[in-house]
Design an enzyme around this catalytic site. Structure first.
Site, short mmCIF file in Angstrom:
data_model
loop_
_atom_site.label_atom_id
_atom_site.label_comp_id
_atom_site.label_asym_id
_atom_site.label_seq_id
_atom_site.Cartn_x
_atom_site.Cartn_y
_atom_site.Cartn_z
NE ARG A 180 -3.80 0.28 2.19
CZ ARG A 180 -4.55 0.77 3.17
NH1 ARG A 180 -4.59 0.15 4.35
NH2 ARG A 180 -5.26 1.85 2.99
CB CYS A 237 -2.05 4.19 9.18
SG CYS A 237 -3.48 4.73 10.15
#
Length: 280
Positions: A180, A237
Site C-alpha cells: 500500500r 496510516c
C-alpha cells in the site's frame, strides 16, 4: 513504565474496583463481527466499544479521513457511562495484535488519561492461557467522573505537514503494509501511494507471530534509522487507526511520542493539490 499488561497479571486483578476493561475487537471488512465475538465470549467485566460507532466521528465525504477522531465531550460521556473515572486504570484489548486497542490507548492519552494499558497478546493470548471468559452482559456501573482534557499538541494537520515536507526536522512514518505504501495496491482508498518523504514502518512488525509485542529494546531498534535528536516523528496510516500502533511502539521504546496525523492517507488525498508519491 511499560504500556502493556500481561494476561496473568490482569486475571489476578479482575475483581479490583479501580479497573475497567474495554474490548475493541474489530474487522474492517466485517464491521459487525467484533461485537458478535464479544457477545459470544469476552473477558469478565469487559465493555465493548466499536471503532466506527464509538471510537470515531461520522465521516464527511471529501472532508475527513475514514475514521475521524471522536468528539471529545461525547467520547468522555461514553467513558463515564463505562465507569471510567480520573483514577481508573483502563485495560484495552482486541483480538491480539493491538491494531485497534492502540487507537483507544491513544484516545485516552489524548484526552488526558494516561492510566491505560494494552493487554499484551489480546484476547487470543487470554484464550491460549485458558483464562475465564463469559457471555454475560456487563452489569450497569456507577457513572465515572472522567473529564476530557484534549491535548492537541499530540496532533498534526495536513497543512503543517505540507509546509514542512522538505524540512529535515520532520520525518513521516507510514504504518501501512509495503504494497500500500508503494502504491502497488490500494484496497481501501481511491488513490494509491504515500506522502512524499515518508518512510515505511509497517505496524504489523511491532508484534511477533503470536500477537505479543516486541520488547522495548527490539522496538527501539526498529526506529533507529529515523529516531534522531533533531527530527520530529509523525505517524500516519490509512485512516489514523493503526498509526496509533506506531505511536504506542515508540512510547514503549522510550522515544519521544510521535504526533498523529489523524486523517492520514484517506484525508491527504481529499485535496488533489497535495502531492502523492509511489514506489519504495
Amino acid at each position: 513504565m511499560t504500556q502493556f499488561i500481561d494476561v496473568h497479571s490482569l486475571a489476578r486483578r479482575l475483581d479490583e474496583s479501580g479497573i475497567r476493561i474495554i474490548d475493541v475487537r474489530f474487522y474492517l471488512e466485517q464491521p459487525a463481527r467484533g461485537r458478535s465475538e464479544f457477545n459470544a465470549a469476552h473477558i469478565p467485566g469487559a465493555r465493548y466499544l466499536h471503532l466506527d460507532d464509538d471510537l470515531s466521528s461520522p465521516v464527511i465525504p471529501g472532508q475527513t479521513g475514514r475514521h475521524p477522531l471522536p468528539d471529545p465531550e461525547q467520547f468522555a460521556a461514553l467513558l463515564r457511562r463505562a465507569g471510567v473515572s480520573q483514577d481508573t486504570l483502563v485495560v484495552v484489548y482486541d483480538d491480539g495484535p493491538g491494531l485497534f486497542a492502540a487507537r483507544l490507548w491513544w484516545l485516552l492519552r489524548w484526552l488526558g488519561h494516561e492510566k491505560v494499558k494494552v493487554l499484551d497478546g489480546g484476547f487470543r493470548s487470554w484464550l491460549e492461557a485458558e483464562l475465564p471468559t463469559t457471555q454475560e452482559t456487563p452489569r450497569p456501573l456507577d457513572e465515572g467522573d472522567f473529564v476530557a482534557r484534549p491535548d492537541n499538541s499530540k496532533l498534526i494537520d495536513a497543512d503543517e505537514i505540507q509546509r514542512r515536507l522538505a524540512a529535515p526536522s520532520l520525518q513521516l512514518l507510514d504504518a501501512r503494509a509495503p504494497a500500500r505504501f508503494s502504491g502497488e495496491t490500494e484496497p481501501m482508498d481511491p488513490v494509491a501511494g504515500h506522502i512524499p518523504g515518508a518512510a515505511n514502518l509497517p505496524c504489523a512488525a511491532n508484534v511477533g507471530g503470536d500477537g505479543s509485542w516486541l520488547t522495548g529494546e527490539q522496538l527501539r531498534k526498529r526506529f533507529e534509522p529515523w529516531a534522531k535528536a533533531d527530527t520530529e516523528l509523525i505517524s500516519y496510516c490509512g485512516s489514523g487507526v493503526t498509526a496509533c500502533h506506531t505511536i504506542l511502539a515508540a512510547v514503549e521504546a522510550g522515544l519521544p511520542e510521535p504526533r498523529l496525523y489523524a486523517g492520514s492517507w484517506s484525508h491527504w488525498i481529499t485535496d488533489p493539490d497535495r502531492p502523492v508519491a509511489t514506489g519504495s
